[in-house]
Design an enzyme around this catalytic site. Structure first.
Site, PDB file in Angstrom:
ATOM      1  N   ASN A   9       0.875  -1.184   0.000  1.00 13.43           N
ATOM      2  CA  ASN A   9       0.000   0.000   0.000  1.00 13.43           C
ATOM      3  C   ASN A   9       0.909   1.230   0.000  1.00 13.43           C
ATOM      4  OD1 ASN A   9      -1.846   1.995   0.394  1.00 13.43           O
ATOM      5  ND2 ASN A   9      -2.384   1.404   2.486  1.00 13.43           N
ATOM      6  N   TRP A  10       1.059   1.806  -1.185  1.00 11.84           N
ATOM      7  CA  TRP A  10       2.014   2.922  -1.318  1.00 11.84           C
ATOM      8  C   TRP A  10       1.506   4.224  -0.718  1.00 11.84           C
ATOM      9  CZ3 TRP A  10       4.857   2.924  -6.725  1.00 11.84           C
ATOM     10  CH2 TRP A  10       5.495   1.689  -6.901  1.00 11.84           C
ATOM     11  N   LYS A  11       0.205   4.325  -0.481  1.00 14.25           N
ATOM     12  CA  LYS A  11      -0.400   5.553   0.060  1.00 14.25           C
ATOM     13  C   LYS A  11      -0.044   6.742  -0.846  1.00 14.25           C
ATOM     14  CE  LYS A  11      -0.202   3.357   4.528  1.00 14.25           C
ATOM     15  NZ  LYS A  11      -0.325   3.475   5.963  1.00 14.25           N
ATOM     16  N   HIS A  95      -9.626   1.401   3.847  1.00 15.18           N
ATOM     17  CA  HIS A  95      -8.415   1.581   4.651  1.00 15.18           C
ATOM     18  C   HIS A  95      -8.711   2.540   5.804  1.00 15.18           C
ATOM     19  CE1 HIS A  95      -4.425   2.779   5.908  1.00 15.18           C
ATOM     20  NE2 HIS A  95      -4.028   1.602   5.423  1.00 15.18           N
ATOM     21  N   GLU A  97      -7.161   4.922   7.014  1.00 14.65           N
ATOM     22  CA  GLU A  97      -6.914   6.352   6.733  1.00 14.65           C
ATOM     23  C   GLU A  97      -8.087   6.948   5.953  1.00 14.65           C
ATOM     24  OE1 GLU A  97      -3.054   5.720   5.014  1.00 14.65           O
ATOM     25  OE2 GLU A  97      -2.343   5.109   6.999  1.00 14.65           O
ATOM     26  N   GLU A 167      -6.301  -4.768   9.763  1.00 15.42           N
ATOM     27  CA  GLU A 167      -5.250  -3.809  10.086  1.00 15.42           C
ATOM     28  C   GLU A 167      -5.617  -3.058  11.360  1.00 15.42           C
ATOM     29  OE1 GLU A 167      -2.850  -2.670   6.368  1.00 15.42           O
ATOM     30  OE2 GLU A 167      -4.581  -1.367   6.429  1.00 15.42           O
ATOM     31  N   GLY A 173       1.808   2.175  10.773  1.00 16.90           N
ATOM     32  CA  GLY A 173       2.797   3.251  10.712  1.00 16.90           C
ATOM     33  C   GLY A 173       3.381   3.608  12.062  1.00 16.90           C
ATOM     34  N   SER A 213       2.677  -2.299  10.305  1.00 18.62           N
ATOM     35  CA  SER A 213       4.105  -2.388  10.633  1.00 18.62           C
ATOM     36  C   SER A 213       4.722  -3.753  10.332  1.00 18.62           C
ATOM     37  CB  SER A 213       4.352  -1.994  12.097  1.00 18.62           C
ATOM     38  OG  SER A 213       3.938  -0.652  12.315  1.00 18.62           O
ATOM     39  N   GLY A 234       2.630  -1.194   4.269  1.00 14.20           N
ATOM     40  CA  GLY A 234       2.703   0.239   4.005  1.00 14.20           C
ATOM     41  C   GLY A 234       4.145   0.685   3.824  1.00 14.20           C
ATOM     42  N   GLY A 235       4.710   1.262   4.866  1.00 16.94           N
ATOM     43  CA  GLY A 235       6.055   1.840   4.797  1.00 16.94           C
ATOM     44  C   GLY A 235       7.095   0.937   4.156  1.00 16.94           C
TER      45      GLY A 235
HETATM   46  P1  PGA Z   1       2.391   0.202   7.670  1.00 14.06           P
HETATM   47  O1  PGA Z   1       0.999   0.470   6.926  1.00 14.06           O
HETATM   48  O2  PGA Z   1       2.932  -1.102   7.135  1.00 14.06           O
HETATM   49  O3  PGA Z   1       3.269   1.375   7.330  1.00 14.06           O
HETATM   50  O4  PGA Z   1       2.088   0.112   9.136  1.00 14.06           O
HETATM   51  C1  PGA Z   1       0.114  -0.571   6.640  1.00 14.06           C
HETATM   52  C2  PGA Z   1      -1.109  -0.015   5.958  1.00 14.06           C
HETATM   53  O5  PGA Z   1      -1.533   1.096   6.273  1.00 14.06           O
HETATM   54  O6  PGA Z   1      -1.686  -0.686   5.075  1.00 14.06           O
END
Ligand code: PGA
Length: 250
Positions: A9-11, A95, A97, A167, A173, A213, A234-235
Site C-alpha cells: 500500500n504505497w499511500k 483503509h 486512513e 489492520e 505506521g 508495521s 505500508g512503509g
Molecule cells: P504500515 O501500513 O505497514 O506502514 O504500518 C500498513 C497499511 O496502512 O496498510
C-alpha cells in the site's frame, strides 16, 4: 482457493519518476514464481504506466480507493470504469486512513463494494480496531461490526472477489505490530464469523491479510500463522529489497 498475497500500500507516495524507479527495482528483486500473489498500489496518476511497466513481470497493480458512483459531478474522484479502462482490476477499500480522514463509513463502503463487484473487480477490504477498542476489549465486536455493516450484504458467490485485510489502527505506521498470536486470534475469529454468516467453504477460501508495521524482520513469524495468508504492507513496501524479503517470507 485461499492464496498467499503480499500487497504494497504505497499511500500518497511516489511521483511518476519515483514510481518507475521503484517498479524497476521491484522487477529485479521480487520473486514472483513461488506462488505468492504480489500487488503494488501506486497513486492514481501512475497506475497506467505501472500496468505497462509491470506487464509480464508477475506483479499486479491495484488502486488505493475509488468512488461508489459510476460517473458524474464528483470533482476529484475516480470511478470503477476509469480504473478498469487503464487495466486495473483490484481496489483497496476501507483503509483506516480513508475511514478516519475522508469520512468513509461502513454504509459508504458497502456502496463502494457493490460498485466494485458490479464491475467484477477484486476488493481488498480493510478494517481493524483502534487502540482504545482493544484496551477496552471491544476489538472483536468492532471488527465484527465493520465486516457485517460494510461487507456481509454480498452474495456467497461474490466472495471469490474478496480479499480481507485486518489492520489494527494502533499498528499502522507506528512500528508497533500485533503479535503473531494477536493476529492469528483475530484472523481465526474473522473466519469463524464468516463461517457463521455464510459457510465453512467461504470462510476457508478467503485470503485474510494482516497489515500494520509488517517488516522483513517480523513477516515470517506473522505469515507462519495458519489463518494469516499474507500482508498489506505500508512503509516497508517503498523499499524494493525490503518488500522482496517480505514477499519471500512464507
Ligand atoms: P504500515 O501500513 O505497514 O506502514 O504500518 C500498513 C497499511 O496502512 O496498510
Amino acid at each position: 482457493m485461499r492464496k498467499n498475497i503480499v500487497a504494497g500500500n504505497w499511500k500518497m507516495n511516489m511521483n511518476l519518476q519515483e514510481t518507475e524507479s521503484l517498479l524497476g527495482a521491484l522487477k529485479n528483486t521480487v520473486k514472483t514464481d513461488a506462488g505468492t500473489t504480489v500487488i503494488v498500489t501506486p497513486p492514481f496518476t501512475n497506475l497506467e504506466s505501472a500496468i505497462t511497466s509491470l506487464k509480464g513481470s508477475g506483479i499486479g497493480v491495484a488502486a488505493q480507493n475509488m468512488h461508489q458512483n459510476e460517473n458524474g459531478a464528483f470533482t476529484g474522484e475516480i470511478s470503477a470504469t476509469m480504473l478498469k479502462s487503464v487495466g486495473v482490476e483490484t481496489v483497496i477499500l476501507g483503509h483506516s486512513e480513508r475511514r478516519a480522514y475522508f469520512g468513509e463509513t461502513d454504509a459508504k463502503l458497502a456502496e463502494k463494494v457493490n460498485t466494485a463487484l458490479k464491475h467484477d473487480m477484486t476488493v481488498i477490504f480493510c478494517f481493524g480496531e483502534e487502540l482504545e477498542d482493544r484496551k477496552s476489549e471491544k476489538h472483536f465486536d468492532i471488527v465484527e461490526g465493520q465486516l457485517k455493516n460494510g461487507l456481509f450484504h454480498i452474495s456467497g458467490d461474490a466472495w471469490k472477489n474478496i480479499v480481507l485485510a485486518y489492520e489494527p489502527v494502533w499498528a499502522i505506521g507506528t512500528g508497533e505490530t500485533a503479535s503473531p498470536e494477536q493476529a492469528q486470534e483475530m484472523h481465526a475469529f474473522i473466519r469463524k464469523t464468516i463461517a457463521t454468516s455464510f459457510d465453512d467453504a467461504i470462510a476457508d477460501n478467503v485470503s485474510i491479510l494482516y497489515g500494520g508495521s509488517v517488516k522483513p524482520a517480523n513477516a515470517q513469524e506473522i505469515f507462519a500463522k495458519p489463518d494469516v495468508d499474507g500482508g498489506l504492507i505500508g512503509g516497508a513496501a517503498l523499499d524494493a529489497e525490503g518488500f522482496a524479503a517480505i514477499v519471500s517470507a512464507f
